[in-house]
Scaffold this motif. Structure first.
Motif, PDB file in Angstrom:
ATOM      1  N   LYS A  46       0.855  -1.207  -0.141  1.00 31.29           N
ATOM      2  CA  LYS A  46       0.079   0.181   0.208  1.00 31.29           C
ATOM      3  C   LYS A  46       0.870   1.149   0.095  1.00 31.29           C
ATOM      4  O   LYS A  46       2.240   1.225   0.400  1.00 31.29           O
ATOM      5  N   GLU A  47       0.145   2.567  -0.288  1.00 30.32           N
ATOM      6  CA  GLU A  47       1.043   3.681  -0.181  1.00 30.32           C
ATOM      7  C   GLU A  47       1.514   3.986   1.023  1.00 30.32           C
ATOM      8  O   GLU A  47       0.188   4.226   1.976  1.00 30.32           O
ATOM      9  N   ALA A  48       2.617   4.634   1.152  1.00 26.60           N
ATOM     10  CA  ALA A  48       3.099   5.000   2.572  1.00 26.60           C
ATOM     11  C   ALA A  48       2.401   6.318   2.906  1.00 26.60           C
ATOM     12  O   ALA A  48       1.937   6.282   3.711  1.00 26.60           O
ATOM     13  N   GLY A  49       2.438   7.138   2.047  1.00 22.78           N
ATOM     14  CA  GLY A  49       2.066   8.513   2.392  1.00 22.78           C
ATOM     15  C   GLY A  49       2.722   9.454   3.150  1.00 22.78           C
ATOM     16  O   GLY A  49       2.286  10.380   3.642  1.00 22.78           O
ATOM     17  N   PHE A  50       3.824   9.153   3.922  1.00 25.54           N
ATOM     18  CA  PHE A  50       4.644   9.955   4.907  1.00 25.54           C
ATOM     19  C   PHE A  50       6.060  10.168   4.447  1.00 25.54           C
ATOM     20  O   PHE A  50       6.709   9.498   3.393  1.00 25.54           O
ATOM     21  N   ALA A  51       6.501  11.380   4.541  1.00 26.77           N
ATOM     22  CA  ALA A  51       7.920  11.852   4.123  1.00 26.77           C
ATOM     23  C   ALA A  51       8.876  11.364   4.878  1.00 26.77           C
ATOM     24  O   ALA A  51       8.791  11.008   6.186  1.00 26.77           O
ATOM     25  N   ILE A  52      10.256  11.235   4.319  1.00 26.28           N
ATOM     26  CA  ILE A  52      11.411  10.599   4.989  1.00 26.28           C
ATOM     27  C   ILE A  52      12.391  11.903   4.858  1.00 26.28           C
ATOM     28  O   ILE A  52      12.444  12.120   3.731  1.00 26.28           O
ATOM     29  N   GLY A  53      12.667  12.303   6.082  1.00 27.07           N
ATOM     30  CA  GLY A  53      13.794  13.295   6.124  1.00 27.07           C
ATOM     31  C   GLY A  53      14.924  13.255   5.203  1.00 27.07           C
ATOM     32  O   GLY A  53      15.692  14.048   4.467  1.00 27.07           O
ATOM     33  N   GLU A  54      15.620  11.991   5.162  1.00 23.06           N
ATOM     34  CA  GLU A  54      16.981  11.692   4.542  1.00 23.06           C
ATOM     35  C   GLU A  54      16.660  10.414   3.926  1.00 23.06           C
ATOM     36  O   GLU A  54      16.695   9.350   4.693  1.00 23.06           O
ATOM     37  N   SER A  55      16.767  10.369   2.663  1.00 26.26           N
ATOM     38  CA  SER A  55      16.873   9.116   1.806  1.00 26.26           C
ATOM     39  C   SER A  55      17.998   9.212   0.807  1.00 26.26           C
ATOM     40  O   SER A  55      18.151  10.189  -0.011  1.00 26.26           O
ATOM     41  N   PHE A  56      18.992   8.223   0.947  1.00 31.07           N
ATOM     42  CA  PHE A  56      20.128   8.026  -0.283  1.00 31.07           C
ATOM     43  C   PHE A  56      19.690   7.272  -1.414  1.00 31.07           C
ATOM     44  O   PHE A  56      20.496   7.052  -2.028  1.00 31.07           O
ATOM     45  N   ILE A  57      18.470   6.663  -1.351  1.00 30.72           N
ATOM     46  CA  ILE A  57      17.845   5.834  -2.559  1.00 30.72           C
ATOM     47  C   ILE A  57      16.457   6.700  -2.712  1.00 30.72           C
ATOM     48  O   ILE A  57      15.938   7.282  -2.099  1.00 30.72           O
ATOM     49  N   GLU A  58      15.821   6.433  -4.149  1.00 33.04           N
ATOM     50  CA  GLU A  58      14.804   7.248  -4.396  1.00 33.04           C
ATOM     51  C   GLU A  58      13.677   6.770  -3.655  1.00 33.04           C
ATOM     52  O   GLU A  58      13.184   5.691  -3.460  1.00 33.04           O
ATOM     53  N   TYR A  59      12.872   7.933  -3.231  1.00 37.01           N
ATOM     54  CA  TYR A  59      11.701   7.767  -2.424  1.00 37.01           C
ATOM     55  C   TYR A  59      10.823   8.949  -2.487  1.00 37.01           C
ATOM     56  O   TYR A  59      10.856  10.096  -2.389  1.00 37.01           O
ATOM     57  N   ASN A  60       9.547   8.562  -2.876  1.00 34.70           N
ATOM     58  CA  ASN A  60       8.495   9.499  -2.930  1.00 34.70           C
ATOM     59  C   ASN A  60       7.199   9.213  -1.832  1.00 34.70           C
ATOM     60  O   ASN A  60       7.349   8.090  -1.348  1.00 34.70           O
TER      61      ASN A  60
END
Length: 385
Positions: free
Chosen positions: A55-69
Motif C-alpha cells: 500500500k501507499e506509505a504517504g509519509f515523508a522521510i527526511g533523509e533518503s539516499f535512494i529514491e523515495y516519494n
C-alpha cells in the motif's frame, strides 16, 4: 552391531528422552503463543499479514539516499530505512576501527602526555551512556551552529549550519562509470594483495602494494571519466530563501548519530587493540629491534599481524553492538529502520508485523557481520603443519 537399549537405566536413552520432552514443551509453548495472539487479534478485528506493504506509505522521510516519494509503498520506505541503517553502520564501523586503533596504540605510548590523554578519552567515553552522547552532539550541532543565512564557510563550497552540512556534488552521465571504476579498483587491490602475499611466501620478495593500489584508485576513475565522454560536473550548494539547494546534504541527525556512535565505540575498540598488542610477548619486540626495525615498523610488520588474531572475536561483538546501537537514532530523529517502521506502525496498527520486520532486519545484518568475521578469523588463524 550394538543393540539398541530402550531403558531408563541407559544414559543414551535418558538423554534422548530429555531432549524430546524439552523440544515438545518448547513447540507447545510457541504454538500456544501464536494461537493466543491470532485469537486476540481476530477478536479485535485487527488484520494480520504483510499485505499492507504494497500500500501507499504517504509519509515523508527526511533523509533518503535512494529514491523515495510520498506515493511509494511501505516496502520502499522500509528499504530506505534499511539502507540508512546500513550506511550508518558501515561508516561507523570503519571510522570507529580507525580511531580506536590509533587511541589503543596511544595508550601504550611511552610519552606520558599521549598515554594519559588516551586513557582519559577511553574512561570518559565508555562511562557515558550512548544516548547521552547522541543528545549532546545533536544539541551542539543544532543549537550552536548558525542558521543557513549565516552558515560557516570554512572551505569554498562547504557550508555548516544548523540544517546540516552542505558540500559540492558530482553530477553527470559519467557518475555511474565512476562508481564502477572504484569497485574495480577495490577488486584489483584485493587481487594484488593476494598475489603479493603468495609471491612473498614463495620467493621472499615484497611488492609495494600500497602505492600500486593508490595508482588503481587514481587511474581507474580517470579512465572511466575519459571513456564516458568527460560528462561530469561539480555543483556547489547555493543559498535560496531560507536554505541551501544543490550539492550533497548531510543532516545534523546523521552527523550527530555518527559522532556519537564512532566516539563511543572507538573507546571499546581502543581497549581491544591495547589488550591485543599486550598479549604479544616482549620477545617479538626485541626480535624486531635486533633486525634493525624501528618501533613503528616492528608494530606494523610483526606485532599487529599477530595481535589481530586475538582481537577478531572481540571486534566482531563490537561491530555488531555498533550496528544494534544505531537503533537509538530514533531518539534524535534520524530515519533508520526503527524510526520508519514506527511511523508505519502508527499508520497501519500492524504491531506484530512491524516488530518482526525490525527484528529480521537487525538479525540479518548482525548475522552477516558474524559470518564475515568468522570467515576472516578462519583465514587469519595459524595453520599447523
Amino acid at each position: 552391531m550394538k543393540k539398541l537399549q530402550f531403558s531408563l537405566n541407559d544414559a543414551n536413552t535418558r538423554a534422548w528422552l530429555y531432549q524430546i520432552v524439552i523440544l515438545s514443551v518448547v513447540v507447545f509453548f510457541v504454538w500456544y503463543l501464536v494461537d493466543n495472539t491470532l485469537h486476540n487479534l481476530a477478536a479485535r478485528n485487527i488484520q494480520t499479514g504483510f499485505a499492507f506493504l504494497d500500500k501507499e506509505a504517504g509519509f515523508a522521510i527526511g533523509e533518503s539516499f535512494i529514491e523515495y516519494n510520498l506515493t511509494d509503498t511501505y516496502w520502499q520506505a522500509i528499504k530506505v530505512g534499511i539502507f540508512n541503517t546500513l550506511l550508518v553502520s558501515f561508516i561507523g564501523v570503519l571510522l570507529a576501527t580507525l580511531l580506536g586503533t590509533v587511541i589503543g596504540i596511544a595508550r601504550l605510548s611511552s610519552n606520558w602526555l599521549v598515554n594519559k590523554l588516551a586513557s582519559v578519552y577511553v574512561e570518559v567515553m565508555r562511562n557515558i551512556p550512548l544516548l547521552i552522547h547522541l543528545f549532546f552532539w545533536y544539541s551542539l550541532l543544532t543549537e550552536n551552529l548558525p542558521s543557513p543565512r549565516q552558515a560557516l564557510n570554512p572551505i569554498d563550497g562547504v557550508f555548516l549550519s544548523n540544517r546540516g552540512i552542505k558540500i559540492p556534488a558530482l553530477v553527470g552521465d559519467s557518475l555511474p562509470w565512476l562508481g564502477v571504476a572504484f569497485i574495480l579498483a577495490i577488486l584489483a587491490t584485493i587481487f594484488l594483495a593476494y598475489w603479493a602475499k603468495n609471491k612473498q611466501n614463495k620467493t621472499g620478495q615484497t611488492t609495494p602494494v600500497f602505492y600500486i593500489s593508490l595508482g588503481f584508485f587514481v587511474l581507474f576513475p580517470v579512465l572511466a571519466v575519459l571513456f564516458s565522454g568527460c560528462q561530469l560536473d561539480v555543483v556547489k550548494p547555493e543559498l535560496k530563501g531560507f536554505n541551501f539547494v544543490n550539492g550533497w546534504h548531510f543532516s545534523p541527525e546523521l552527523a550527530a548519530l555518527l559522532l556519537g556512535l564512532v566516539l563511543y565505540t572507538a573507546a571499546f575498540v581502543a581497549e581491544i587493540v591495547r589488550s591485543g598488542i599486550q598479549s604479544i610477548g616482549t620477545g617479538q619486540w626485541e626480535a624486531g629491534e635486533s633486525l634493525g626495525l624501528s618501533r613503528f615498523k616492528t608494530l606494523r610488520l610483526i606485532i599487529m599481524p599477530q595481535a589481530v588474531r586475538v582481537m577478531i572475536p572481540a571486534m566482531s561483538n563490537t561491530f555488531m553492538n555498533l550496528t544494534k546501537n544505531s537503533s537509538l537514532a530514533v531518539a534524535i530523529g534520524y530515519p533508520d529502520i526503527v524510526s520508519i517502521v514506527n511511523t508505519m506502525l502508527t499508520q497501519t496498527g500492524q504491531a506484530i508485523e512491524a516488530v518482526m520486520i525490525i527484528m529480521l532486519a537487525y538479525f540479518t545484518i548482525s548475522i552477516s557481520i558474524a559470518i564475515f568475521m568468522a570467515w576472516y578469523n578462519k583465514r587469519m588463524a595459524l595453520v599447523e603443519r
